[in-house]
Design a protein around this motif. Structure first.
Motif, PDB file in Angstrom:
ATOM      1  N   ASN A  88       0.658  -1.002  -0.132  1.00 50.68           N
ATOM      2  CA  ASN A  88      -0.024  -0.137   0.061  1.00 50.68           C
ATOM      3  C   ASN A  88       1.006   1.530  -0.318  1.00 50.68           C
ATOM      4  N   SER A  89       1.793   1.046  -0.693  1.00 46.88           N
ATOM      5  CA  SER A  89       3.033   2.331  -1.021  1.00 46.88           C
ATOM      6  C   SER A  89       3.367   2.662  -2.368  1.00 46.88           C
ATOM      7  N   PRO A  90       2.468   4.336  -2.724  1.00 48.22           N
ATOM      8  CA  PRO A  90       2.890   4.947  -4.083  1.00 48.22           C
ATOM      9  C   PRO A  90       4.706   4.465  -4.153  1.00 48.22           C
ATOM     10  N   VAL A  91       5.431   4.305  -4.225  1.00 48.90           N
ATOM     11  CA  VAL A  91       6.255   4.328  -4.432  1.00 48.90           C
ATOM     12  C   VAL A  91       6.518   2.514  -4.919  1.00 48.90           C
ATOM     13  N   PHE A  92       5.550   1.618  -4.395  1.00 53.91           N
ATOM     14  CA  PHE A  92       6.003  -0.287  -4.894  1.00 53.91           C
ATOM     15  C   PHE A  92       5.032  -0.555  -5.742  1.00 53.91           C
ATOM     16  N   GLN A  93       3.590   0.696  -6.367  1.00 55.41           N
ATOM     17  CA  GLN A  93       3.064  -0.264  -7.404  1.00 55.41           C
ATOM     18  C   GLN A  93       3.742  -0.707  -8.051  1.00 55.41           C
ATOM     19  N   GLY A  94       2.957  -1.711  -8.924  1.00 56.79           N
ATOM     20  CA  GLY A  94       3.352  -2.772  -9.608  1.00 56.79           C
ATOM     21  C   GLY A  94       4.693  -3.692  -9.701  1.00 56.79           C
ATOM     22  N   HIS A  95       4.792  -3.342  -7.917  1.00 60.87           N
ATOM     23  CA  HIS A  95       6.479  -4.357  -7.563  1.00 60.87           C
ATOM     24  C   HIS A  95       5.008  -5.815  -7.575  1.00 60.87           C
ATOM     25  N   ARG A  96       6.868  -6.854  -8.627  1.00 56.51           N
ATOM     26  CA  ARG A  96       6.159  -8.227  -8.639  1.00 56.51           C
ATOM     27  C   ARG A  96       7.229  -8.655  -8.152  1.00 56.51           C
TER      28      ARG A  96
END
Length: 436
Positions: A88-96
């Motif tokens: 739930n962090s803007p800097v980790f959106q899309g982290h896989r």
């Protein structure tokens, strides 16, 4: 009854007996999510087609583990190889991530179908809050940081879900959502693949809607002696009612739940005594905060260096040690915790289990205030297993629970005691009502 309303233990029994398929159960949960989650907002990621396909694959095989065919929600700070993990962090959106967290791997290999990722407070630590609302009253919080997991299980969108606790982030949402939760003994479940906040405190647990649900998952994690102990006779149990040194923080609804639980147990023939903890225990709340924030400095330093101003100020403050926590303060907190762990377990010569509040009272209004962890922090720091049990409702109709606590690595006995104590304490959950 729609399958989504079955407890995990009930659904597992029907799957074993050939009366229910995993696909039917998953489709029922998805229908519930489609109807309810636009308001509750428990999920950050949901791949319906993938979940149905996984359920069909499970249905092709004989029952191979305790969680065979059961849908499971995963708090979105725990890695999943086939779904994003955003914290739930803007800097980790899309982290896989490339690999499942250890706890997710155990669940899958025990037959569970991972339904999706549930919303959380950012990094399960601070920053931005989850969008999730309390399913019992959308104007109120479901608690944090296990917001989405608690709400999803409470709203019958999924029978089981992972949560985590560093302060009170697992047992408090169980109370606010009227569900059962087990925070196991610290270190008994691998934290590999879950975002670290505090090495000394972080614990992975799970939610269900009965003690049997919690035991089912505990058996998958091979918690010591789970399933091997005889259920105790109710009238032989000695319960120590502990108001803790922080009783001044209790609210009327929390006091009512605590007193009701004690009264119900006495009426059922249980011996209930009062437990006043020795004076050093009064320092555990501050010690937990010192350790959490002090260890958080190391946990968020890399993100602060990498993302700078893009990272929420909460985490930059931790990395920069804005509270000025010194090595001497950390050592004193560690030493107090070690002293109190030994002292607490020595007290068990006089009783079997501790009964104590799970939260100050009902869930607060609004989403930013996720509730006070004052009745959880000391137990987290003591590393003991905690079992959250629903008890009653407060003046605005929201759930209020209690918790029972046992010595370290006594999880199996805690669950066995919970099997007989919960039907006495919890007269709200349908399967435990005398007329049900």
């Amino acid at each position: 009854m729609e399958p989504c309303f079955l407890t995990a233990a009930e659904a597992a029994a029907q799957i074993r007996d050939g009366k229910l398929t995993s696909e039917t159960l998953i489709r029922s949960c998805i229908a519930r999510i489609e109807a309810r989650d636009p308001q509750v907002k428990a999920w950050l990621h949901l791949d319906k087609a993938k979940a149905i396909a996984a359920a069909r694959e499970v249905d092709k095989h004989p029952v191979k583990g305790p969680l065979h065919g059961l849908p499971f929600g995963v708090k979105d700070m725990i890695d999943t190889a086939d779904m994003p993990t955003t914290y739930n962090s803007p800097v980790f959106q899309g982290h896989r991530p490339s690999r499942d967290a250890a706890c997710v791997g155990v669940a899958r290999l025990s037959g569970a179908v991972i339904l999706g990722k549930t919303d959380t407070v950012e990094f399960a630590a601070g920053g931005r809050r989850a969008a999730t609302r309390n399913p019992k009253n959308l104007a109120h919080t479901p608690g944090g940081s296990s917001s989405g997991s608690g709400a999803a299980v409470g709203d019958r969108q999924v029978p089981l879900a992972f949560g985590t606790q560093t302060g009170g982030s697992h047992i408090r949402p169980a109370s606010f959502n009227g569900i059962y939760g087990l925070k196991p003994t610290w270190g008994s479940v691998s934290r590999e693949g879950a975002k670290q906040y505090s090495n000394m405190l972080d614990t992975i647990g799970w939610y269900g809607r009965s003690v049997a649900d919690l035991s089912l998952v505990a058996s998958a994690f091979r918690l010591h002696d789970v399933g091997a102990l005889t259920t105790p006779d109710l009238t032989t149990l000695k319960v120590a009612a502990c108001r803790t040194p922080y009783w001044g923080k209790i609210e009327p609804a929390g006091e009512k739940a605590f007193d009701l639980a004690c009264d119900r147990l006495r009426q059922a023939g249980v011996t209930v005594t009062e437990l006043t903890l020795p004076e050093p225990f009064g320092g555990l709340f501050d010690a937990q905060h010192t350790i959490m924030m002090g260890e958080g400095r190391a946990s968020f330093l890399d993100a602060a260096l990498e993302f700078g101003d893009r990272l929420h100020q909460d985490f930059r403050d931790r990395a920069e040690n804005k509270l000025g926590i010194t090595p001497a303060q950390l050592i004193a907190a560690y030493d107090l915790a070690a002293e109190c762990r030994r002292a607490f377990e020595a007290l068990y010569a006089d009783f079997d289990v501790v009964l104590t509040p799970a939260a100050p009272g009902e869930a607060p209004e609004g989403s930013y205030n996720t509730g006070d962890h004052v009745f959880n922090a000391m137990w987290t720091l003591l590393h003991v297993p905690c079992l959250g049990i629903p008890c009653t409702t407060g003046p605005i109709g929201l759930p209020v629970g209690v918790q029972i606590v046992a010595p370290r690595f006594d999880d199996a006995r805690l669950l066995a005691m919970g099997e007989v104590l919960a039907p006495v304490i919890d007269l709200e959950t349908p399967q435990y009502r005398p007329e049900a």
